[in-house]
Design a protein around this motif. Sequence first.
Motif, PDB file in Angstrom:
ATOM      1  N   PHE A 237      49.645  70.083  -5.301  1.00 40.85           N
ATOM      2  CA  PHE A 237      49.703  71.432  -4.720  1.00 40.85           C
ATOM      3  C   PHE A 237      48.363  71.824  -4.112  1.00 40.85           C
ATOM      4  O   PHE A 237      48.311  72.408  -3.021  1.00 40.85           O
ATOM      5  CB  PHE A 237      50.110  72.451  -5.791  1.00 40.85           C
ATOM      6  CG  PHE A 237      51.573  72.459  -6.105  1.00 40.85           C
ATOM      7  CD1 PHE A 237      52.476  73.087  -5.265  1.00 40.85           C
ATOM      8  CD2 PHE A 237      52.054  71.835  -7.244  1.00 40.85           C
ATOM      9  CE1 PHE A 237      53.833  73.094  -5.548  1.00 40.85           C
ATOM     10  CE2 PHE A 237      53.408  71.832  -7.546  1.00 40.85           C
ATOM     11  CZ  PHE A 237      54.307  72.466  -6.684  1.00 40.85           C
ATOM     12  N   THR A 238      47.282  71.513  -4.810  1.00 42.08           N
ATOM     13  CA  THR A 238      45.947  71.853  -4.297  1.00 42.08           C
ATOM     14  C   THR A 238      45.704  71.215  -2.942  1.00 42.08           C
ATOM     15  O   THR A 238      45.236  71.871  -1.994  1.00 42.08           O
ATOM     16  CB  THR A 238      44.855  71.394  -5.288  1.00 42.08           C
ATOM     17  OG1 THR A 238      45.043  72.070  -6.534  1.00 42.08           O
ATOM     18  CG2 THR A 238      43.462  71.705  -4.752  1.00 42.08           C
ATOM     19  N   GLY A 254      58.324  70.566  -6.239  1.00 43.30           N
ATOM     20  CA  GLY A 254      57.909  70.704  -7.626  1.00 43.30           C
ATOM     21  C   GLY A 254      58.901  70.080  -8.591  1.00 43.30           C
ATOM     22  O   GLY A 254      59.943  69.545  -8.198  1.00 43.30           O
ATOM     23  N   VAL A 255      58.584  70.172  -9.886  1.00 38.11           N
ATOM     24  CA  VAL A 255      59.413  69.519 -10.893  1.00 38.11           C
ATOM     25  C   VAL A 255      59.476  70.335 -12.177  1.00 38.11           C
ATOM     26  O   VAL A 255      58.564  71.118 -12.472  1.00 38.11           O
ATOM     27  CB  VAL A 255      58.866  68.096 -11.185  1.00 38.11           C
ATOM     28  CG1 VAL A 255      57.618  68.163 -12.061  1.00 38.11           C
ATOM     29  CG2 VAL A 255      59.915  67.187 -11.792  1.00 38.11           C
ATOM     30  N   GLU A 261      55.706  79.464  -7.178  1.00 38.77           N
ATOM     31  CA  GLU A 261      54.439  80.196  -7.308  1.00 38.77           C
ATOM     32  C   GLU A 261      53.230  79.270  -7.232  1.00 38.77           C
ATOM     33  O   GLU A 261      52.160  79.673  -6.779  1.00 38.77           O
ATOM     34  CB  GLU A 261      54.407  80.976  -8.627  1.00 38.77           C
ATOM     35  CG  GLU A 261      55.320  82.195  -8.634  1.00 38.77           C
ATOM     36  CD  GLU A 261      55.007  83.174  -7.515  1.00 38.77           C
ATOM     37  OE1 GLU A 261      53.801  83.438  -7.274  1.00 38.77           O
ATOM     38  OE2 GLU A 261      55.946  83.658  -6.870  1.00 38.77           O
ATOM     39  N   GLU A 262      53.406  78.009  -7.676  1.00 40.73           N
ATOM     40  CA  GLU A 262      52.285  77.067  -7.620  1.00 40.73           C
ATOM     41  C   GLU A 262      51.903  76.744  -6.181  1.00 40.73           C
ATOM     42  O   GLU A 262      50.793  76.272  -5.922  1.00 40.73           O
ATOM     43  CB  GLU A 262      52.636  75.771  -8.371  1.00 40.73           C
ATOM     44  CG  GLU A 262      52.405  75.851  -9.863  1.00 40.73           C
ATOM     45  CD  GLU A 262      53.233  76.934 -10.541  1.00 40.73           C
ATOM     46  OE1 GLU A 262      52.621  77.885 -11.085  1.00 40.73           O
ATOM     47  OE2 GLU A 262      54.471  76.871 -10.523  1.00 40.73           O
ATOM     48  N   GLY A 263      52.805  76.997  -5.244  1.00 39.25           N
ATOM     49  CA  GLY A 263      52.528  76.734  -3.832  1.00 39.25           C
ATOM     50  C   GLY A 263      51.979  77.919  -3.075  1.00 39.25           C
ATOM     51  O   GLY A 263      51.678  77.808  -1.872  1.00 39.25           O
ATOM     52  N   MET A 264      51.843  79.045  -3.735  1.00 36.83           N
ATOM     53  CA  MET A 264      51.371  80.262  -3.078  1.00 36.83           C
ATOM     54  C   MET A 264      49.849  80.382  -3.203  1.00 36.83           C
ATOM     55  O   MET A 264      49.249  79.811  -4.104  1.00 36.83           O
ATOM     56  CB  MET A 264      52.059  81.481  -3.701  1.00 36.83           C
ATOM     57  CG  MET A 264      53.570  81.446  -3.561  1.00 36.83           C
ATOM     58  SD  MET A 264      54.146  81.315  -1.859  1.00 36.83           S
ATOM     59  CE  MET A 264      53.858  82.990  -1.273  1.00 36.83           C
TER      60      MET A 264
END
Length: 354
Positions: A237-238, A254-255, A261-264
Amino acid sequence: MKKKLGLMVTAMLTAGTLLAGCGTSDEGKTSGGDKKDFKVAMVTDTGGVDDKSFNQSAWEGLQKFGKENNLEKDKGFKYLQSTAQSDYKPNLNSLIRQKYDVVFGIGFLMGADVETVAKQQPDAKLAIVDMVVKGDNVANITFSEHEGSFLVGLVAGMQSKTNKVGFVGGVNSELIKKFENGFKAGVLTANPDAEVLVQYAEDFNKAEKGQQIANTFYQQGADVIYHAAGGTGMGVFTEAKNRKKNGEDVWVIGVDRDQHEEGMPENVTLTSMVKRVDQAVYEVSEQAMNGKFPGGKIVEFGLKEDGVGIAPTQDNVDKDALKSVEDYKKKIIGGEVKVPKTDAEFEEFKKNLK
Protein backbone atom coordinates in the motif's frame (compact mmCIF):
# COMPACT_ATOMS: atom_id res chain seq x y z
CA MET A 1 -29.46 -8.31 11.97
CA LYS A 2 -26.12 -9.51 10.73
CA LYS A 3 -26.25 -12.71 8.70
CA LYS A 4 -24.41 -15.55 10.38
CA LEU A 5 -22.06 -17.70 8.38
CA GLY A 6 -23.05 -21.27 7.75
CA LEU A 7 -20.64 -23.87 9.05
CA MET A 8 -19.45 -26.90 7.11
CA VAL A 9 -17.99 -29.43 9.51
CA THR A 10 -15.95 -32.18 7.91
CA ALA A 11 -14.64 -35.34 9.55
CA MET A 12 -11.01 -36.05 8.71
CA LEU A 13 -10.69 -39.32 6.86
CA THR A 14 -7.14 -39.51 5.55
CA ALA A 15 -4.26 -40.79 7.63
CA GLY A 16 -2.52 -37.45 7.54
CA THR A 17 -5.49 -35.58 8.98
CA LEU A 18 -7.24 -38.18 11.11
CA LEU A 19 -8.10 -36.69 14.46
CA ALA A 20 -8.31 -39.03 17.41
CA GLY A 21 -11.65 -39.24 19.15
CA CYS A 22 -13.68 -37.41 16.49
CA GLY A 23 -17.34 -37.58 17.47
CA THR A 24 -16.70 -38.95 20.93
CA SER A 25 -18.82 -38.20 23.97
CA ASP A 26 -16.43 -35.36 24.87
CA GLU A 27 -17.92 -33.31 22.08
CA GLY A 28 -20.52 -30.97 23.45
CA LYS A 29 -19.03 -30.48 26.90
CA THR A 30 -17.78 -27.13 28.08
CA SER A 31 -15.21 -26.78 30.79
CA GLY A 32 -17.01 -23.91 32.43
CA GLY A 33 -20.54 -25.28 32.33
CA ASP A 34 -22.06 -21.89 33.17
CA LYS A 35 -22.38 -19.29 30.40
CA LYS A 36 -21.80 -16.36 32.73
CA ASP A 37 -18.44 -17.83 33.69
CA PHE A 38 -17.40 -18.62 30.13
CA LYS A 39 -14.04 -17.17 29.08
CA VAL A 40 -12.38 -17.10 25.67
CA ALA A 41 -8.99 -15.86 24.50
CA MET A 42 -6.62 -15.85 21.54
CA VAL A 43 -2.90 -15.79 20.81
CA THR A 44 -1.77 -13.69 17.84
CA ASP A 45 0.98 -14.73 15.50
CA THR A 46 3.95 -12.40 15.03
CA GLY A 47 1.90 -10.04 12.85
CA GLY A 48 0.28 -8.63 15.98
CA VAL A 49 -3.28 -7.73 16.88
CA ASP A 50 -3.22 -4.47 14.89
CA ASP A 51 -1.89 -5.90 11.62
CA LYS A 52 -4.87 -4.44 9.67
CA SER A 53 -5.44 -7.98 8.45
CA PHE A 54 -5.74 -11.50 9.81
CA ASN A 55 -5.02 -11.09 13.53
CA GLN A 56 -7.02 -7.88 13.74
CA SER A 57 -10.03 -9.57 12.16
CA ALA A 58 -9.84 -12.42 14.70
CA TRP A 59 -9.65 -9.95 17.60
CA GLU A 60 -12.63 -8.02 16.22
CA GLY A 61 -14.62 -11.26 16.27
CA LEU A 62 -13.56 -12.03 19.82
CA GLN A 63 -14.43 -8.51 20.97
CA LYS A 64 -17.87 -8.78 19.37
CA PHE A 65 -18.48 -12.10 21.10
CA GLY A 66 -17.31 -10.69 24.44
CA LYS A 67 -19.45 -7.58 24.25
CA GLU A 68 -22.58 -9.41 23.12
CA ASN A 69 -22.23 -11.85 26.01
CA ASN A 70 -21.39 -9.19 28.62
CA LEU A 71 -17.88 -10.49 29.18
CA GLU A 72 -15.27 -8.22 30.71
CA LYS A 73 -12.21 -7.40 28.61
CA ASP A 74 -9.02 -9.01 29.95
CA LYS A 75 -11.07 -11.22 32.25
CA GLY A 76 -13.80 -12.77 30.09
CA PHE A 77 -12.05 -12.26 26.75
CA LYS A 78 -8.50 -11.23 25.90
CA TYR A 79 -5.53 -11.71 23.61
CA LEU A 80 -1.84 -12.30 24.11
CA GLN A 81 0.49 -10.91 21.47
CA SER A 82 3.43 -12.91 20.13
CA THR A 83 6.56 -11.06 19.08
CA ALA A 84 8.40 -14.23 18.05
CA GLN A 85 7.51 -17.83 17.27
CA SER A 86 9.05 -18.82 20.60
CA ASP A 87 6.15 -16.96 22.29
CA TYR A 88 3.42 -19.23 20.88
CA LYS A 89 3.64 -22.13 23.30
CA PRO A 90 4.14 -20.02 26.47
CA ASN A 91 1.22 -17.77 25.48
CA LEU A 92 -1.09 -20.72 24.84
CA ASN A 93 -0.16 -22.33 28.15
CA SER A 94 -0.54 -19.05 30.01
CA LEU A 95 -4.15 -18.67 28.86
CA ILE A 96 -4.93 -22.30 29.72
CA ARG A 97 -3.54 -21.75 33.22
CA GLN A 98 -5.82 -18.73 33.49
CA LYS A 99 -8.77 -21.11 32.93
CA TYR A 100 -9.95 -19.79 29.59
CA ASP A 101 -12.55 -22.20 28.21
CA VAL A 102 -11.36 -21.90 24.61
CA VAL A 103 -7.96 -20.63 23.43
CA PHE A 104 -7.52 -19.72 19.75
CA GLY A 105 -4.19 -19.91 17.97
CA ILE A 106 -4.38 -17.42 15.11
CA GLY A 107 -2.55 -18.62 12.04
CA PHE A 108 -0.99 -21.77 10.60
CA LEU A 109 2.45 -20.84 11.97
CA MET A 110 1.10 -21.85 15.39
CA GLY A 111 0.02 -25.32 14.27
CA ALA A 112 2.85 -27.35 15.80
CA ASP A 113 2.60 -25.53 19.13
CA VAL A 114 -1.18 -25.92 19.29
CA GLU A 115 -0.81 -29.66 18.64
CA THR A 116 1.88 -30.00 21.33
CA VAL A 117 -0.07 -28.03 23.93
CA ALA A 118 -3.27 -29.95 23.11
CA LYS A 119 -1.47 -33.23 23.85
CA GLN A 120 0.04 -31.90 27.06
CA GLN A 121 -3.25 -30.32 28.21
CA PRO A 122 -5.96 -32.85 27.24
CA ASP A 123 -8.62 -31.07 29.31
CA ALA A 124 -8.05 -27.77 27.51
CA LYS A 125 -10.06 -26.70 24.47
CA LEU A 126 -8.06 -25.10 21.67
CA ALA A 127 -8.84 -23.86 18.18
CA ILE A 128 -6.41 -23.27 15.34
CA VAL A 129 -7.11 -20.99 12.38
CA ASP A 130 -5.86 -21.99 8.91
CA MET A 131 -4.37 -25.29 9.96
CA VAL A 132 -5.46 -28.85 10.69
CA VAL A 133 -3.81 -30.59 13.63
CA LYS A 134 -4.42 -33.82 15.48
CA GLY A 135 -6.33 -33.77 18.73
CA ASP A 136 -9.92 -34.34 19.79
CA ASN A 137 -9.68 -31.18 21.91
CA VAL A 138 -8.79 -28.97 18.92
CA ALA A 139 -11.26 -27.27 16.57
CA ASN A 140 -9.72 -26.68 13.13
CA ILE A 141 -10.98 -23.54 11.36
CA THR A 142 -10.27 -23.41 7.64
CA PHE A 143 -11.31 -21.24 4.70
CA SER A 144 -11.61 -21.62 0.94
CA GLU A 145 -9.23 -18.73 0.24
CA HIS A 146 -8.71 -19.89 -3.33
CA GLU A 147 -12.37 -19.24 -4.14
CA GLY A 148 -12.34 -15.65 -2.86
CA SER A 149 -8.97 -15.05 -4.53
CA PHE A 150 -10.41 -16.22 -7.84
CA LEU A 151 -13.06 -13.50 -7.64
CA VAL A 152 -10.57 -10.68 -7.03
CA GLY A 153 -8.41 -12.21 -9.77
CA LEU A 154 -11.30 -11.69 -12.18
CA VAL A 155 -11.39 -8.02 -11.19
CA ALA A 156 -7.62 -7.64 -11.62
CA GLY A 157 -7.68 -9.35 -15.01
CA MET A 158 -10.53 -7.20 -16.29
CA GLN A 159 -9.25 -3.87 -14.98
CA SER A 160 -5.53 -4.14 -15.67
CA LYS A 161 -4.55 -1.75 -18.45
CA THR A 162 -1.06 -3.21 -18.86
CA ASN A 163 -2.07 -6.89 -18.90
CA LYS A 164 0.43 -7.42 -16.10
CA VAL A 165 -0.49 -7.92 -12.43
CA GLY A 166 1.38 -9.07 -9.33
CA PHE A 167 0.93 -11.34 -6.33
CA VAL A 168 2.88 -10.78 -3.11
CA GLY A 169 2.78 -13.69 -0.66
CA GLY A 170 3.85 -13.77 2.97
CA VAL A 171 5.39 -17.17 3.71
CA ASN A 172 5.53 -19.66 0.84
CA SER A 173 3.27 -22.39 2.19
CA GLU A 174 0.34 -24.61 1.31
CA LEU A 175 -2.02 -22.00 2.73
CA ILE A 176 -0.73 -18.97 0.82
CA LYS A 177 -0.46 -21.07 -2.34
CA LYS A 178 -4.27 -21.25 -2.22
CA PHE A 179 -4.41 -17.45 -2.48
CA GLU A 180 -1.85 -17.39 -5.29
CA ASN A 181 -3.34 -20.13 -7.45
CA GLY A 182 -6.93 -18.99 -7.03
CA PHE A 183 -5.90 -15.44 -7.96
CA LYS A 184 -3.92 -16.53 -11.03
CA ALA A 185 -6.85 -18.67 -12.20
CA GLY A 186 -9.23 -15.72 -11.90
CA VAL A 187 -6.87 -13.36 -13.71
CA LEU A 188 -6.37 -15.72 -16.65
CA THR A 189 -10.07 -16.60 -16.82
CA ALA A 190 -10.86 -12.91 -17.30
CA ASN A 191 -7.79 -12.07 -19.37
CA PRO A 192 -5.89 -14.98 -20.98
CA ASP A 193 -3.22 -12.58 -22.24
CA ALA A 194 -2.33 -11.33 -18.75
CA GLU A 195 0.96 -12.05 -17.02
CA VAL A 196 1.03 -12.65 -13.25
CA LEU A 197 4.24 -11.81 -11.39
CA VAL A 198 4.71 -13.76 -8.13
CA GLN A 199 7.10 -13.26 -5.22
CA TYR A 200 7.09 -14.29 -1.56
CA ALA A 201 8.49 -12.11 1.22
CA GLU A 202 8.92 -15.14 3.54
CA ASP A 203 7.57 -13.00 6.38
CA PHE A 204 4.18 -11.67 7.45
CA ASN A 205 5.52 -8.70 9.35
CA LYS A 206 8.04 -6.88 7.11
CA ALA A 207 6.36 -3.91 5.47
CA GLU A 208 9.69 -2.79 4.00
CA LYS A 209 10.00 -6.10 2.14
CA GLY A 210 6.46 -5.75 0.81
CA GLN A 211 7.25 -2.25 -0.43
CA GLN A 212 10.44 -3.46 -2.10
CA ILE A 213 8.61 -6.24 -3.99
CA ALA A 214 5.80 -3.88 -4.99
CA ASN A 215 8.35 -1.38 -6.30
CA THR A 216 9.88 -4.09 -8.48
CA PHE A 217 6.51 -5.26 -9.80
CA TYR A 218 5.31 -1.75 -10.63
CA GLN A 219 8.63 -1.03 -12.36
CA GLN A 220 8.10 -4.16 -14.45
CA GLY A 221 4.76 -2.84 -15.64
CA ALA A 222 2.24 -4.35 -13.24
CA ASP A 223 -0.61 -1.99 -12.45
CA VAL A 224 -2.51 -4.20 -9.95
CA ILE A 225 -0.94 -6.12 -7.04
CA TYR A 226 -2.79 -8.56 -4.78
CA HIS A 227 -1.13 -9.24 -1.45
CA ALA A 228 -1.68 -12.15 0.92
CA ALA A 229 1.06 -11.12 3.30
CA GLY A 230 -0.43 -9.70 6.51
CA GLY A 231 1.62 -6.79 7.85
CA THR A 232 4.11 -7.18 4.99
CA GLY A 233 1.28 -6.16 2.67
CA MET A 234 1.16 -2.72 4.27
CA GLY A 235 4.34 -1.98 2.35
CA VAL A 236 2.52 -2.71 -0.90
CA PHE A 237 0.00 0.00 0.00
CA THR A 238 2.81 2.42 0.86
CA GLU A 239 4.47 1.93 -2.52
CA ALA A 240 1.19 2.26 -4.41
CA LYS A 241 0.26 5.46 -2.57
CA ASN A 242 3.66 6.99 -3.27
CA ARG A 243 3.30 6.22 -6.95
CA LYS A 244 -0.28 7.48 -7.08
CA LYS A 245 0.91 10.82 -5.66
CA ASN A 246 3.26 11.01 -8.66
CA GLY A 247 0.43 10.43 -11.09
CA GLU A 248 0.82 6.68 -11.72
CA ASP A 249 -2.35 4.64 -12.20
CA VAL A 250 -1.65 1.69 -9.89
CA TRP A 251 -3.82 -0.41 -7.60
CA VAL A 252 -3.64 -2.79 -4.64
CA ILE A 253 -6.03 -5.63 -3.82
CA GLY A 254 -6.25 -6.10 -0.07
CA VAL A 255 -6.79 -9.29 1.91
CA ASP A 256 -8.65 -10.73 4.92
CA ARG A 257 -10.47 -7.48 5.79
CA ASP A 258 -11.93 -4.70 3.67
CA GLN A 259 -8.68 -2.74 3.27
CA HIS A 260 -10.18 0.28 1.54
CA GLU A 261 -8.97 2.59 4.33
CA GLU A 262 -5.40 1.30 4.00
CA GLY A 263 -5.38 2.77 0.48
CA MET A 264 -6.50 6.23 1.52
CA PRO A 265 -6.21 9.12 1.02
CA GLU A 266 -4.76 8.24 -2.39
CA ASN A 267 -7.55 5.71 -3.03
CA VAL A 268 -5.35 2.86 -4.29
CA THR A 269 -7.44 -0.10 -3.03
CA LEU A 270 -9.14 -1.66 -6.03
CA THR A 271 -10.98 -4.18 -3.85
CA SER A 272 -10.15 -6.74 -1.15
CA MET A 273 -10.61 -10.46 -0.67
CA VAL A 274 -12.40 -10.64 2.65
CA LYS A 275 -11.96 -13.70 4.81
CA ARG A 276 -14.35 -13.76 7.74
CA VAL A 277 -11.93 -14.79 10.45
CA ASP A 278 -13.90 -12.52 12.78
CA GLN A 279 -17.15 -14.40 12.24
CA ALA A 280 -15.44 -17.79 12.41
CA VAL A 281 -13.91 -16.98 15.81
CA TYR A 282 -17.26 -15.63 16.98
CA GLU A 283 -19.21 -18.71 15.91
CA VAL A 284 -16.79 -21.30 17.30
CA SER A 285 -16.79 -19.37 20.60
CA GLU A 286 -20.57 -19.41 20.60
CA GLN A 287 -20.67 -23.13 19.85
CA ALA A 288 -18.31 -23.82 22.73
CA MET A 289 -20.31 -21.68 25.13
CA ASN A 290 -23.46 -23.57 24.16
CA GLY A 291 -21.85 -26.95 24.78
CA LYS A 292 -21.17 -27.78 21.13
CA PHE A 293 -17.44 -27.24 20.80
CA PRO A 294 -16.36 -28.88 17.48
CA GLY A 295 -13.32 -30.63 18.90
CA GLY A 296 -11.56 -33.00 16.52
CA LYS A 297 -13.30 -31.56 13.48
CA ILE A 298 -12.66 -29.22 10.57
CA VAL A 299 -14.97 -26.22 10.47
CA GLU A 300 -14.78 -24.88 6.92
CA PHE A 301 -15.89 -21.45 5.69
CA GLY A 302 -16.13 -21.13 1.93
CA LEU A 303 -17.87 -19.08 -0.74
CA LYS A 304 -21.08 -21.01 -0.17
CA GLU A 305 -21.01 -20.14 3.53
CA ASP A 306 -20.15 -16.46 2.86
CA GLY A 307 -16.82 -17.14 4.56
CA VAL A 308 -14.83 -15.56 1.72
CA GLY A 309 -15.64 -13.08 -1.04
CA ILE A 310 -14.95 -9.57 -2.25
CA ALA A 311 -15.16 -6.60 0.08
CA PRO A 312 -18.35 -4.54 0.44
CA THR A 313 -16.45 -1.39 -0.62
CA GLN A 314 -16.66 -1.66 -4.40
CA ASP A 315 -16.45 1.96 -5.58
CA ASN A 316 -13.39 1.28 -7.74
CA VAL A 317 -14.66 -1.92 -9.34
CA ASP A 318 -16.20 -1.67 -12.82
CA LYS A 319 -19.80 -2.80 -13.24
CA ASP A 320 -18.78 -5.41 -15.80
CA ALA A 321 -16.24 -6.82 -13.35
CA LEU A 322 -18.85 -6.99 -10.58
CA LYS A 323 -21.22 -8.83 -12.93
CA SER A 324 -18.46 -11.31 -13.76
CA VAL A 325 -17.81 -11.81 -10.04
CA GLU A 326 -21.48 -12.62 -9.42
CA ASP A 327 -21.65 -14.95 -12.41
CA TYR A 328 -18.58 -16.91 -11.36
CA LYS A 329 -19.62 -16.97 -7.74
CA LYS A 330 -22.72 -18.90 -8.79
CA LYS A 331 -20.65 -21.20 -11.00
CA ILE A 332 -18.21 -21.99 -8.20
CA ILE A 333 -20.94 -22.64 -5.63
CA GLY A 334 -22.81 -24.77 -8.17
CA GLY A 335 -19.73 -26.86 -8.91
CA GLU A 336 -19.45 -25.75 -12.53
CA VAL A 337 -16.04 -24.17 -11.88
CA LYS A 338 -13.46 -25.83 -9.64
CA VAL A 339 -10.90 -23.29 -8.47
CA PRO A 340 -7.32 -24.60 -8.16
CA LYS A 341 -5.54 -24.62 -4.80
CA THR A 342 -2.16 -26.11 -5.68
CA ASP A 343 0.41 -25.48 -8.39
CA ALA A 344 -0.48 -28.79 -10.05
CA GLU A 345 -4.19 -27.98 -10.03
CA PHE A 346 -3.46 -24.55 -11.49
CA GLU A 347 -1.46 -26.03 -14.36
CA GLU A 348 -4.35 -28.37 -15.12
CA PHE A 349 -6.83 -25.47 -14.88
CA LYS A 350 -4.73 -23.42 -17.30
CA LYS A 351 -4.72 -26.24 -19.86
CA ASN A 352 -8.52 -26.28 -19.85
CA LEU A 353 -8.91 -22.53 -20.36
CA LYS A 354 -10.37 -21.73 -23.76
